[in-house]
Each structure stands twice: as structure tokens, then as C-alpha cells.
Design an enzyme around this catalytic site. Structure first.
Site, PDB file in Angstrom:
ATOM      1  N   TYR B 109       1.075  -1.335  -0.065  1.00 30.43           N
ATOM      2  CA  TYR B 109       0.004   0.028   0.174  1.00 30.43           C
ATOM      3  C   TYR B 109       1.349   1.053   0.131  1.00 30.43           C
ATOM      4  CZ  TYR B 109      -3.208   3.979   1.658  1.00 30.43           C
ATOM      5  OH  TYR B 109      -3.712   4.927   1.413  1.00 30.43           O
ATOM      6  N   GLU B 197      -3.552   7.797  -4.112  1.00 31.61           N
ATOM      7  CA  GLU B 197      -3.453   6.339  -3.451  1.00 31.61           C
ATOM      8  C   GLU B 197      -3.406   5.177  -4.141  1.00 31.61           C
ATOM      9  OE1 GLU B 197      -5.922   5.046  -0.223  1.00 31.61           O
ATOM     10  OE2 GLU B 197      -7.097   4.359  -1.751  1.00 31.61           O
TER      11      GLU B 197
END
Lengths: 289, 386
Positions: B109, B197
Site C-alpha cells: 500500500y 493512493e
């Protein structure tokens, strides 16, 4: 006493000849603020509202020796205007303009912090010390000189708190709108420090709102450093998560920044909570008396 | 302003970030050509909406036959995709991204946001990718790193190495990761992002880093200097009332109550909603009519509020600062006539010339409840809504 501004404040206006600059300068002069001149690039040499206009802040500083500047220029030019005022040696800069890109404010904030300059705003109503000086767009006549210091992230919400403390006869020492943006020039904590040291301020009203964690940080600071009573109201108790409520800063992200969390934290740190917008004044009365 | 994944990946490619070969299609017939153009024997088809959680909702599929992609496109194009991040109506699917299929060894992530506390851009990284990062933050806070960075700072490669450690990258991958962070930060600053993101950032079977998703949010205040990005705006992904309000420079958010609110100032608007709730009512919306509550703006605001069929009463709360309340009162009366408002309207005027404003309202030929005290005005509106 008061904080930041008083009858000795010598103010210049950046964006002086524009429509916003003109309107609010007129009202500030009428209130008694000592506006010594203004800046509009390309209009240096003329007089506006009876005051001299300069092409740059540098030129204005040389001639007028001001100690504060207020900025009304459009958002896209604000970064340069704030930097220009800072580099010219102005120690107190108030930026009223809303809609400045956040990336610009990251640069601005680092620069003014390096130089030790106080910036209020952007996206704020400004500062007023009732009876002495009005550096902003707030309606002067709802204020009376008095003992309550007011700090807020929102404009009209500040007026509401002001009106209630005026109606009950307390009046205000100074009122500061720090603005609703994610990267403000000054924080609640910066203003709490000043009000704590100000003899005239007996109690402080802090008007917060959802989003970020400025209120939580302020709560912790109050617990450890502030001896005067602090009364707080937090707007946005009914706001849903994930939605931006007008101010760029007012958004509940990832379950953080809710009114409930802020209120709990403030209570734990000894802050008096007005649980309703209409009860800010009565809460102040209850705490002071 | 949000971007679609395919738009975000085009930006990634522009900034030399590793993304899959792909093509966006707006029509099911284009799928087969897209697969042929991309090549290979396996593809991923992804419904494009402004929301996460698409995989679990059936909006992402792995195919080894282009004809299955056509079926997927027929199933979704023109329909709404409902995920845990959307409301119950879901978001309309108007395009499908077809991509080459990657073989994944590990999911990580990576994101970047503007952090208000440190007043910096902060990269957030975790060795646990492809899942809801908020869950990871709760369960395994030690597996997440928050690294504040400064654009143009010499320490940036050091920052990247700190993140790489938490991501458990080996030396080769770290050497790929350092320029990746540099490019992402340059993208963030040059394109005025407010959020970026990549979930997941993956390690492929060859051990290389690869951006499998791209979520990008752009600072709306900066769109004036990002004309290419401004053109990527997809109105279909917005609430129609909110989009209409935004066009008129009004800030509006639809809520599920029945008391319409029109207020000047965002803070006071939230405070007014809270006051309604405090007295037992439910606000139907947040609406900041702005500093200059002229007749046109007030009329437009009434129209937007009344588009919501649940609204039974409108509470107008204006604190006249610079704008005089008598002018606002006249604006409100004209706007109510112009829009032909048929439900009760409660108006609270305070500040500059408030008394004169109230007098004008009470003398009006149409019925307006003019109440000076906010608590009483809110109570009155709550009564009407019952």
C-alpha cells in the site's frame, strides 16, 4: 491591552484599489483603523481613498513604515503577495482571500515560519480589537470593547459568538478568525498563547468545526498551559462523514475529526462546552459569574 | 475533484511510473479490439467509477477470452455499481478499463496526502496492500509508516528508504522505489493533488514494483492552472443537485432530513444544522449561499433546496456582515415569488440593519415567518416539519 492589533497598528492594504480592497478599506477607515496606504502593481503614484498607492510592498514599506498588511488580491496571486509582504519585512500579514491552492500554502507556511512572521488566514474574516482597529471584513458594530477573546475557524460563526457576548455585555478584547483552510497561517494554539498573556482577556471563546485535529491539539495545550477559562463550541455535529462542508478543512475523513471526538477531548482537558450554537453567550456568563 | 483510474494511470505514465498496458473503452464493441491491441492471453476489465471497493462489488473481472470482456461491458455500461464506498444508488459506469494481466507476488500500500498537523505532504506506506488500509491501521499500526517529505529536499531519498524498509523491499526494489517516490512527489506538486493512493502497489513475479491501481484527487482551488485536469471532470459521478449548486458557486450537500437550510457561511451553516437537530428536527441539506446573498443567488438556492421532494420547510439564516439585511430581505421576497415557493419559509436575519430587514419581511405580501432569535427560528422550522 489586546492581541496583535491596536490603535498603534499601521496598516497597508494589498489589492487596495480592487473592489473588495476598496469596500473593506473604506469600512476599516470609518471604524478608525490607521490605514496608511496600499499596494496595487501598476498603480503606484496615485491616491486611493486619500491614501498613497505603491507598486510594491517594498516601496510602501520604505515610505510608510507599516507594521501590518492585509491582503485582498485574487487567490492565484496570493502566494506571491504573502511572500512579497514577508520579504519586505512586514511582521503581521492577514490574508482574507479564499480558494488558495493548498500546495501554495505549503510553500508560504514554510517561508513565513523561517522568517518568524505571523500570518492570519487565508480564507478568514481577519482580526478586530473593538474600539481600536478593524483589520478584516467583519461588521464592526456588533463588537464592543470588553474582556472575551474570540478565536474561530469560521467567519459568520465568529459573528454569532461576538453578537452573543456583546448582547450579554461582556464585549471582546480581540477577535481572530484563523480561517477554514487545511494549512492556516496561525493555529488555535498560537492565538491561545497570545490571549493567555493579554491582561485584558478574562476568558477565551474557541469556535471550532469538524475536520482535522486542530481542536484536539488545542485541548491538550489548554490543559497544560492556559489558566484562563476556555469556552468552546464545535460546529458540524450533524455533518456526515466524507463530505466537504464548504470550508476546505471541514471534512470528516476516515472517521477522524468528528465533532463528538473533539468535544470529548475538550471536555477531558477542562474546556467548557457550549453544546448549542445559541448558548455560547450564556455558557460564557455561566463560567465567568 | 476525483479522477477515474484510467485518467490517474495516464498521469502516472506521464510521470514515468510503472503501470499496466491498457485501454479505456466506452462501448462494449470496442473490447475485442482493445484486448488485441494490448496483446497477451489474459486481461483485467475494470468498471470505472469514483469509488473504491470495486472488486468485491463485481466491478473487476479477470478474463482469458475477449468475448467475456464484451459480456462484462454489456453487463455494466450504463448501470450503477454499488460498493461499500458509494451510497445505496451507486455510481454510474460509463467506461471500462481493459488492462494486461499481471502476475502478482505481493500486494503493498502507498498513498500521499497533505497532512495538516505536520503541514507537509506525507507518504503513507504499508506492507499490507490490497485491503482496507483503515483496518490495517487499527489492527497492525506497526505495519504502517507515515513519512513527511518536502519537495526539492535533499533528504527525499532517505525518506524513500525509510518507507521501503516498512514495505520490506529488497535492494533492487528499493532502487526502483526511490525514483518512484521522487516522481510521485513531483506529480503531486506539479498537478496540485490533494490525495494520491496506489492500493495495491504490487511486486510482480519478476520482482518489479508496479502500480496496479490509481486513485487521484485534485485540489479544486487549483483547477484554474490545471486546464488538462479540469477537462477530466466527470459530472456523472457527482450528485446532480450538488453539481448544479457548484455550477452556481453555491456549496450544497444533500442530507436525509426534511428541513431545507439556506445560510451564509460554511461554519454558520453547520451550526444551523446542529441547532435544528438540537431542537428535534432533521436538516435536509447543507447550503452556504456565500457572503453576498443577492436575489439571484437566493433564488438559485431556493430552487436547489426545493428540488428535494422531502423538504417541508425552509429555514433561512443570514448573519448580515457587510451585506445589509434590508437588501437581503428584499432579495428573499423576490426570490420566493420568482421560484413560487409553496412551503413555509422561516427567516432569521441578524447583524447589519437586521430590524429593518425583519420589518420588510413581515410587511411582505407573501407569508414569511421572520424570527430574530435563532433558537426560536429553529424551533419554528422544526414545528413546521412535523
Amino acid at each position: 491591552m489586546s492581541i496583535l492589533v491596536n490603535k498603534d497598528t499601521k496598516l497597508i492594504v494589498q489589492g487596495f484599489t480592487g473592489s473588495q480592497g476598496t469596500l473593506h478599506s473604506e469600512q476599516s477607515i470609518e471604524y478608525g483603523t490607521n490605514i496608511v496606504g496600499g499596494v496595487t502593481p501598476g498603480k503606484g503614484g496615485i491616491k486611493h481613498l486619500g491614501k498613497p498607492v505603491f507598486n510594491s510592498v517594498h516601496d510602501a514599506v520604505k515610505e510608510l513604515n507599516p507594521n501590518a498588511s492585509i491582503i485582498f488580491v485574487p487567490a492565484k496571486f496570493c502566494k506571491d503577495s504573502i511572500m512579497e509582504a514577508a520579504d519586505a519585512g512586514i511582521k503581521l500579514i492577514i490574508c482574507i482571500t479564499e480558494g488558495i491552492p493548498t500546495i501554495d500554502m505549503l510553500d508560504v507556511k514554510r517561508h513565513i515560519d523561517d522568517l518568524g512572521i505571523r500570518l492570519i488566514g487565508p480564507n478568514c474574516p481577519g482580526i478586530i480589537t473593538p474600539g481600536e482597529a478593524k483589520l478584516g471584513i467583519m461588521p464592526g458594530d456588533i463588537h464592543i470593547p470588553g474582556s472575551i477573546g474570540i478565536i474561530s475557524r469560521s467567519g459568520t460563526l465568529t459573528y454569532e459568538a461576538v453578537k452573543q457576548t456583546t448582547d450579554l455585555g461582556f464585549g471582546q478584547s480581540s477577535c481572530v478568525g484563523i480561517g477554514g483552510d487545511p494549512i492556516p497561517g496561525s493555529s488555535f494554539i498560537d492565538m491561545l498563547k497570545l490571549f493567555e498573556d493579554d491582561d485584558k482577556t478574562e476568558a477565551i471563546v474557541m469556535v471550532g468545526e469538524i475536520g482535522g485535529s486542530a481542536e484536539e491539539a488545542a485541548a491538550e495545550y489548554i490543559k497544560n498551559n492556559i489558566t484562563k477559562p476556555v469556552i468552546s463550541y464545535i460546529a458540524g455535529q450533524t455533518a456526515p462523514a466524507g463530505k466537504r462542508m464548504g470550508h476546505a478543512g471541514a471534512i470528516i475523513a476516515g472517521g477522524k475529526g468528528t465533532a463528538k471526538d473533539k468535544i470529548e477531548k475538550l471536555k477531558k482537558c477542562g474546556v467548557h462546552i457550549a453544546d448549542n450554537l445559541v448558548s455560547i453567550g450564556s455558557k460564557v456568563a455561566e463560567v465567568i459569574n | 475533484m476525483n479522477l477515474h483510474e484510467y485518467q490517474g494511470k495516464a498521469l502516472f505514465a506521464e510521470f514515468n511510473l510503472p503501470v499496466s498496458k491498457g485501454k479505456v473503452v466506452f462501448d462494449a464493441d470496442e473490447i475485442i479490439d482493445a484486448c488485441n491491441e494490448i496483446g497477451g492471453s489474459k486481461w483485467v476489465v475494470k468498471a470505472q467509477v469514483h469509488a473504491g471497493g470495486r472488486g468485491k462489488a463485481g466491478g473487476v473481472e479477470l478474463i482469458d477470452n475477449p468475448q467475456d470482456g464484451v459480456e462484462f461491458a454489456k453487463k455494466w455500461l450504463g448501470k450503477n455499481l454499488i460498493t461499500y464506498q458509494t451510497d445505496k444508488k451507486g455510481q454510474p459506469v460509463n467506461s471500462i478499463l481493459v488492462e494486461e494481466c499481471m502476475t502478482i507476488a505481493k500486494e503493498l500500500y502507498l498513498s500521499a496526502v497533505i497532512d495538516r498537523e505536520s503541514q507537509k505532504i506525507v507518504f503513507i506506506g504499508s506492507s499490507e496492500g490490497g485491503v482496507n488500509i483503515e483496518d490495517v491501521a487499527k489492527k497492525y499500526p506497526e505495519k504502517i509508516i507515515y513519512e513527511g517529505v518536502v519537495y526539492g529536499d535533499k533528504a527525499l531519498s532517505e525518506n524513500a528508504e525509510n518507507i521501503a524498509k516498512v514495505l520490506k523491499l529488497n535492494k533492487d526494489q528499493t532502487n526502483q522505489f526511490i525514483p518512484m517516490i521522487e516522481n510521485l512527489l513531483r506529480l503531486f506538486v506539479e498537478k496540485d493533488l490533494s490525495l494520491l493512493e496506489i492500493n495495491p502497489l504490487v511486486i510482480t513475479e519478476n520482482g518489479d514494483l508496479h502500480c496496479l491501481d490509481a486513485k487521484i484527487n485534485i485540489d479544486s482551488n487549483a483547477l484554474y492552472r490545471q486546464p488538462d485536469l479540469a477537462e477530466m471532470y466527470d459530472q456523472s459521478q457527482e450528485d446532480p443537485q450538488e453539481a448544479e449548486a457548484a455550477k452556481n458557486d453555491l456549496s450544497y450537500v444533500s442530507l436525509d432530513g426534511n428541513i431545507g437550510c439556506m445560510v451564509n457561511g460554511a461554519g454558520l451553516a453547520m451550526g444551523t444544522m446542529d441547532t435544528i437537530k438540537f431542537y428535534g428536527g432533521n436538516p435536509a441539506n447543507f447550503l452556504d449561499v456565500g457572503g453576498t446573498a443577492t436575489q439571484q443567488r437566493v433564488a438559485k438556492a431556493f430552487k436547489i433546496i426545493l428540488d428535494d421532494p422531502d423538504v417541508k420547510v425552509v429555514l433561512v439564516n443570514i448573519f448580515g456582515g457587510i451585506v445589509r439585511c434590508d437588501l437581503i430581505a428584499e432579495g428573499i421576497i423576490s426570490a420566493i415569488k420568482e421560484v413560487d415557493v409553496k412551503i413555509p419559509v422561516v427567516v432569521r436575519l441578524e447583524g447589519n440593519n437586521a430590524e429593518k430587514g425583519s420589518q420588510i419581511l413581515s410587511k411582505a405580501s407573501i407569508k414569511i415567518d421572520s424570527i430574530n432569535n435563532l433558537a426560536d427560528a429553529a424551533k419554528k422550522a422544526v414545528d413546521f416539519a412535523k
